[in-house]
Design an enzyme around this catalytic site. Structure first.
Site, mmCIF file in Angstrom:
data_model
loop_
_atom_site.group_PDB
_atom_site.id
_atom_site.type_symbol
_atom_site.label_atom_id
_atom_site.label_comp_id
_atom_site.label_asym_id
_atom_site.label_seq_id
_atom_site.Cartn_x
_atom_site.Cartn_y
_atom_site.Cartn_z
ATOM 1 N N GLY A 31 0.810 -1.214 0.000
ATOM 2 C CA GLY A 31 0.000 0.000 0.000
ATOM 3 C C GLY A 31 0.842 1.262 0.000
ATOM 4 N N GLN A 32 0.150 2.396 -0.073
ATOM 5 C CA GLN A 32 0.838 3.694 -0.180
ATOM 6 C C GLN A 32 1.827 3.893 0.981
ATOM 7 O OE1 GLN A 32 -1.483 7.153 0.741
ATOM 8 N NE2 GLN A 32 -0.133 8.560 -0.317
ATOM 9 N N TYR A 48 -15.479 3.768 6.850
ATOM 10 C CA TYR A 48 -14.043 3.827 7.144
ATOM 11 C C TYR A 48 -13.807 4.500 8.499
ATOM 12 C CZ TYR A 48 -9.164 5.389 6.551
ATOM 13 O OH TYR A 48 -7.832 5.654 6.721
ATOM 14 N N LYS A 54 -12.352 3.029 12.024
ATOM 15 C CA LYS A 54 -11.162 3.581 12.684
ATOM 16 C C LYS A 54 -11.473 3.938 14.137
ATOM 17 C CE LYS A 54 -8.081 3.255 9.460
ATOM 18 N NZ LYS A 54 -7.041 2.220 9.607
HETATM 19 N N1 SER Z 1 -6.562 9.464 3.448
HETATM 20 C C1 SER Z 1 -7.712 8.775 3.968
HETATM 21 C C2 SER Z 1 -8.868 8.880 3.066
HETATM 22 O O1 SER Z 1 -8.930 9.857 2.360
HETATM 23 C C3 SER Z 1 -8.078 9.329 5.310
HETATM 24 O O2 SER Z 1 -7.408 8.611 6.283
HETATM 25 O O3 SER Z 1 -9.709 8.061 3.080
#
Ligand code: SER
Length: 317
Positions: A13-14, A144, A148
């Site tokens: 991943g990034q 998301y 988290k």
């Molecule tokens: N960079 C992420 C997103 O844009 C945020 O943690 O989903």
């Protein structure tokens, strides 16, 4: 630490890719096992061991932990905010069960430390937007963000209940040029540099004045490793630390790029990601990270722009 063996889940991943390479430099290539659902190419594959595995395959991860006698796990595998809204069940399963598997396996074995990233997405529309404090209202309304926030609670619970040494950062949007991000709301801040170099033009999916907290990758990598290497007694927050470097809007990035590419054209075609961004803070108060383990950022917007434009190839994308 000498003698440590690290498993990096989500190594393609990034953030995972650059973290893997940096840790291999510091700990030795053979001591950092890269794991991902897809096989990498180039230096990531050649510089140390690789395991092709899904983070949801708990038995498979257990085998890797035993085979290599892993002492630290970084779990960087996640589905980001924009993709998560399209595939909510998949996002929840990956983000949540992936973390819980990691925590359970770590507790059950001789794993000394676990790293797991949280995000500014753990905040929500009712959170104070300016200089968002460490402890505040958190009512995220993306899958998301909900994963988290729940993940932060799980991390702290494993620390309190079992004494597991779990450490975490709430990353802002991360800008980098080596490995592309995917499926995030802050991804525009990467694309804009690539398009500026290749086409001198970019159409942004967020509004010109959408202020968001951001960080350049070298700072994010250094923050992560500094947190993981700090003495345990300095880590006072076991959910996840606020972490900051800079805040900017798309218009501000445009102006910064124009200092190097005067005829750069920035236009807007706003999509569903704007609504996600509107629920997140504009700036973050990270004084706990600075006080507890000495965090200091190095890159502001103009310094990052100069470095990005130097590294992004002119003919790219
Ligand atoms: N960079 C992420 C997103 O844009 C945020 O943690 O989903």
């Amino acid at each position: 630490m000498a003698g440590d063996t690290i498993l990096m889940i989500g190594a393609c991943g990034q953030i995972g890719a650059e973290l893997t390479m940096q840790l291999r430099q510091q700990y030795g290539g053979a001591n950092v096992i890269a794991a991902d659902i897809k096989k990498p190419e180039g230096e990531l594959l050649e510089s140390g061991p690789f395991a092709e595995i899904n983070v949801l395959d708990q038995a498979g991860i257990a085998d890797i932990l035993d085979k290599y006698r892993v002492t630290q796990i970084y779990n960087m595998a996640a589905m980001l905010s924009a993709t998560g809204e399209k595939y909510p069940m998949k996002a929840w399963e990956l983000n949540m069960n992936g973390l819980i598997h990691t925590l359970e396996l770590a507790r059950d074995r001789q794993v000394k430390k676990v790293y797991w990233p949280s995000s500014i997405a753990a905040f929500g529309p009712t959170t104070p937007k300016a200089n968002t404090p460490q402890i505040t209202v958190m009512e995220p309304n993306t899958i998301y963000g909900i994963s988290k926030q729940a993940g932060e609670r799980w991390c702290e619970w494993y620390f309190l209940k079992y004494g597991l040494d779990v450490r975490s950062l709430r990353y802002p949007g991360i800008i980098s040029y080596k490995t592309m991000p995917g499926g995030g709301t802050t991804d525009y801040a990467v694309d804009i540099y690539f398009k500026a170099r290749s086409q001198k033009a970019y159409t942004c999916f967020l509004a010109h004045d959408m202020l968001l907290p951001m960080m350049y990758m070298p700072d994010a990598i250094r923050a992560t490793i500094e947190l993981m290497e700090a003495d345990a007694e300095r880590i006072k927050i076991r959910s996840s630390y606020n972490l900051a470097a800079m805040s900017f809007t798309p218009a501000m990035v445009g102006e910064s790029i124009k200092q190097h590419i005067p005829d750069f054209q920035l236009t807007y075609d706003i999509d569903f990601r704007q609504k996600i961004a509107e629920t997140w803070p504009g700036s973050i108060d990270d004084s706990e990270a600075r006080a507890d383990w000495g965090w200091q950022h190095a890159f502001d917007l103009d310094k990052m722009t100069a470095d990005m434009l130097q590294h992004v190839p002119a003919g790219s994308q």
